[in-house]
Scaffold this motif. Structure first.
Motif, PDB file in Angstrom:
ATOM      1  N   GLY A 131     -18.035   3.048 -17.805  1.00 16.71           N
ATOM      2  CA  GLY A 131     -18.087   1.828 -16.634  1.00 16.71           C
ATOM      3  C   GLY A 131     -18.345   0.400 -17.314  1.00 16.71           C
ATOM      4  N   TYR A 132     -18.485   0.505 -18.637  1.00 16.39           N
ATOM      5  CA  TYR A 132     -18.650  -0.910 -19.523  1.00 16.39           C
ATOM      6  C   TYR A 132     -17.265  -1.419 -19.903  1.00 16.39           C
ATOM      7  N   ALA A 133     -16.299  -0.348 -19.923  1.00 15.69           N
ATOM      8  CA  ALA A 133     -14.993  -0.690 -20.619  1.00 15.69           C
ATOM      9  C   ALA A 133     -14.381  -1.646 -19.583  1.00 15.69           C
ATOM     10  N   PRO A 134     -13.570  -2.738 -20.308  1.00 12.34           N
ATOM     11  CA  PRO A 134     -12.614  -3.409 -19.454  1.00 12.34           C
ATOM     12  C   PRO A 134     -11.572  -2.888 -18.688  1.00 12.34           C
ATOM     13  N   VAL A 135     -10.880  -2.022 -19.229  1.00  9.16           N
ATOM     14  CA  VAL A 135      -9.810  -1.579 -18.609  1.00  9.16           C
ATOM     15  C   VAL A 135     -10.039  -0.965 -17.250  1.00  9.16           C
ATOM     16  N   PRO A 136     -11.117   0.248 -17.324  1.00 14.48           N
ATOM     17  CA  PRO A 136     -11.316   0.789 -15.917  1.00 14.48           C
ATOM     18  C   PRO A 136     -11.781  -0.336 -14.687  1.00 14.48           C
ATOM     19  N   LEU A 137     -12.580  -1.201 -15.242  1.00 17.29           N
ATOM     20  CA  LEU A 137     -12.995  -2.181 -14.313  1.00 17.29           C
ATOM     21  C   LEU A 137     -11.579  -3.001 -13.656  1.00 17.29           C
ATOM     22  N   ALA A 138     -10.671  -3.376 -14.613  1.00 17.03           N
ATOM     23  CA  ALA A 138      -9.447  -3.887 -14.304  1.00 17.03           C
ATOM     24  C   ALA A 138      -8.777  -3.204 -13.405  1.00 17.03           C
ATOM     25  N   VAL A 139      -8.500  -1.676 -13.781  1.00 14.48           N
ATOM     26  CA  VAL A 139      -7.994  -1.071 -12.816  1.00 14.48           C
ATOM     27  C   VAL A 139      -8.292  -0.834 -11.542  1.00 14.48           C
ATOM     28  N   ALA A 140      -9.986  -0.793 -11.413  1.00 11.78           N
ATOM     29  CA  ALA A 140     -10.401  -0.716 -10.274  1.00 11.78           C
ATOM     30  C   ALA A 140     -10.309  -2.104  -9.138  1.00 11.78           C
ATOM     31  N   GLY A 141     -10.310  -3.268 -10.021  1.00 10.79           N
ATOM     32  CA  GLY A 141     -10.083  -4.367  -9.493  1.00 10.79           C
ATOM     33  C   GLY A 141      -8.666  -4.636  -8.855  1.00 10.79           C
ATOM     34  N   LEU A 142      -7.534  -3.955  -9.544  1.00 10.33           N
ATOM     35  CA  LEU A 142      -6.289  -4.016  -9.198  1.00 10.33           C
ATOM     36  C   LEU A 142      -6.080  -3.018  -7.867  1.00 10.33           C
ATOM     37  N   LEU A 143      -6.891  -1.851  -7.893  1.00  8.51           N
ATOM     38  CA  LEU A 143      -6.513  -0.823  -6.890  1.00  8.51           C
ATOM     39  C   LEU A 143      -7.194  -1.607  -5.408  1.00  8.51           C
ATOM     40  N   VAL A 144      -8.412  -2.416  -5.527  1.00  6.31           N
ATOM     41  CA  VAL A 144      -8.914  -3.027  -4.648  1.00  6.31           C
ATOM     42  C   VAL A 144      -8.117  -4.068  -3.966  1.00  6.31           C
ATOM     43  N   LEU A 145      -7.389  -4.924  -4.908  1.00 10.33           N
ATOM     44  CA  LEU A 145      -6.376  -5.901  -4.449  1.00 10.33           C
ATOM     45  C   LEU A 145      -5.281  -5.275  -3.855  1.00 10.33           C
ATOM     46  N   VAL A 146      -4.587  -4.221  -4.415  1.00 10.64           N
ATOM     47  CA  VAL A 146      -3.590  -3.632  -3.664  1.00 10.64           C
ATOM     48  C   VAL A 146      -3.925  -3.078  -2.335  1.00 10.64           C
ATOM     49  N   SER A 147      -4.904  -2.521  -2.099  1.00  8.32           N
ATOM     50  CA  SER A 147      -5.105  -2.049  -0.951  1.00  8.32           C
ATOM     51  C   SER A 147      -5.449  -3.164   0.059  1.00  8.32           C
ATOM     52  N   CYS A 148      -6.216  -4.129  -0.220  1.00  8.36           N
ATOM     53  CA  CYS A 148      -6.368  -5.370   0.550  1.00  8.36           C
ATOM     54  C   CYS A 148      -5.031  -5.876   1.286  1.00  8.36           C
ATOM     55  N   ALA A 149      -3.913  -6.188  -0.093  1.00  6.69           N
ATOM     56  CA  ALA A 149      -2.834  -6.595   0.384  1.00  6.69           C
ATOM     57  C   ALA A 149      -1.972  -5.717   1.211  1.00  6.69           C
ATOM     58  N   GLY A 150      -2.131  -4.481   1.061  1.00  3.53           N
ATOM     59  CA  GLY A 150      -1.560  -3.450   1.748  1.00  3.53           C
ATOM     60  C   GLY A 150      -1.792  -3.333   3.170  1.00  3.53           C
ATOM     61  N   THR A 151      -3.405  -3.500   3.558  1.00  2.00           N
ATOM     62  CA  THR A 151      -3.696  -3.818   4.925  1.00  2.00           C
ATOM     63  C   THR A 151      -3.182  -4.901   5.441  1.00  2.00           C
ATOM     64  N   SER A 152      -3.003  -5.949   4.855  1.00  2.00           N
ATOM     65  CA  SER A 152      -2.605  -7.281   5.499  1.00  2.00           C
ATOM     66  C   SER A 152      -1.361  -7.125   5.735  1.00  2.00           C
ATOM     67  N   LEU A 153      -0.242  -6.230   5.324  1.00  3.53           N
ATOM     68  CA  LEU A 153       1.062  -6.004   5.549  1.00  3.53           C
ATOM     69  C   LEU A 153       1.152  -5.536   6.886  1.00  3.53           C
ATOM     70  N   VAL A 154      -0.008  -4.807   7.486  1.00  4.01           N
ATOM     71  CA  VAL A 154       0.223  -4.072   8.779  1.00  4.01           C
ATOM     72  C   VAL A 154       0.298  -5.377   9.934  1.00  4.01           C
ATOM     73  N   PRO A 155       1.414  -5.000  10.615  1.00  7.40           N
ATOM     74  CA  PRO A 155       1.625  -6.157  11.728  1.00  7.40           C
ATOM     75  C   PRO A 155       0.293  -6.354  12.791  1.00  7.40           C
ATOM     76  N   GLY A 156      -0.363  -5.268  13.160  1.00  3.99           N
ATOM     77  CA  GLY A 156      -1.496  -5.305  13.971  1.00  3.99           C
ATOM     78  C   GLY A 156      -2.589  -5.836  13.312  1.00  3.99           C
ATOM     79  N   VAL A 157      -2.896  -5.844  12.055  1.00  8.15           N
ATOM     80  CA  VAL A 157      -3.756  -6.491  11.269  1.00  8.15           C
ATOM     81  C   VAL A 157      -3.525  -8.091  11.352  1.00  8.15           C
ATOM     82  N   ARG A 158      -2.489  -8.474  11.047  1.00  6.00           N
ATOM     83  CA  ARG A 158      -2.154  -9.827  11.055  1.00  6.00           C
ATOM     84  C   ARG A 158      -2.216 -10.547  12.413  1.00  6.00           C
TER      85      ARG A 158
END
Length: 83
Positions: free
Chosen positions: A37-64
């Protein structure tokens, strides 16, 4: 012996030796995995997954194109029905 799966009071039905074995295993796994939990790599991967999921959600036309429904307009009173 009966199954106690999902029962909230398992501690009252187990021996002290059984509970101590489970507790020691729980602590060992928790303490062993804590550095991950303290290692920077797993934290960066988790942050990237959050960013990708938010960006993917914003690509749905009904959400926009989300709009609020318009409230129904009150109808004027019928002149013939008013007394």
């Amino acid at each position: 012996m009966r199954s106690h799966a999902g029962h909230p009071r398992i501690g009252g039905t187990r021996t002290a030796r059984q509970l101590s074995g489970v507790t020691s295993y729980d602590w060992s796994v928790s303490l062993g995995a804590m550095p991950l939990g303290y290692a920077p790599v797993p934290l960066a991967v988790a942050g990237l997954l959050v960013l990708v999921s938010c960006a993917g959600t914003s690509l749905v036309p009904g959400v926009r194109r989300l709009t609020w429904p318009t409230p129904p307009q009150p109808r004027p009173a019928d002149a013939a029905g008013v007394r």
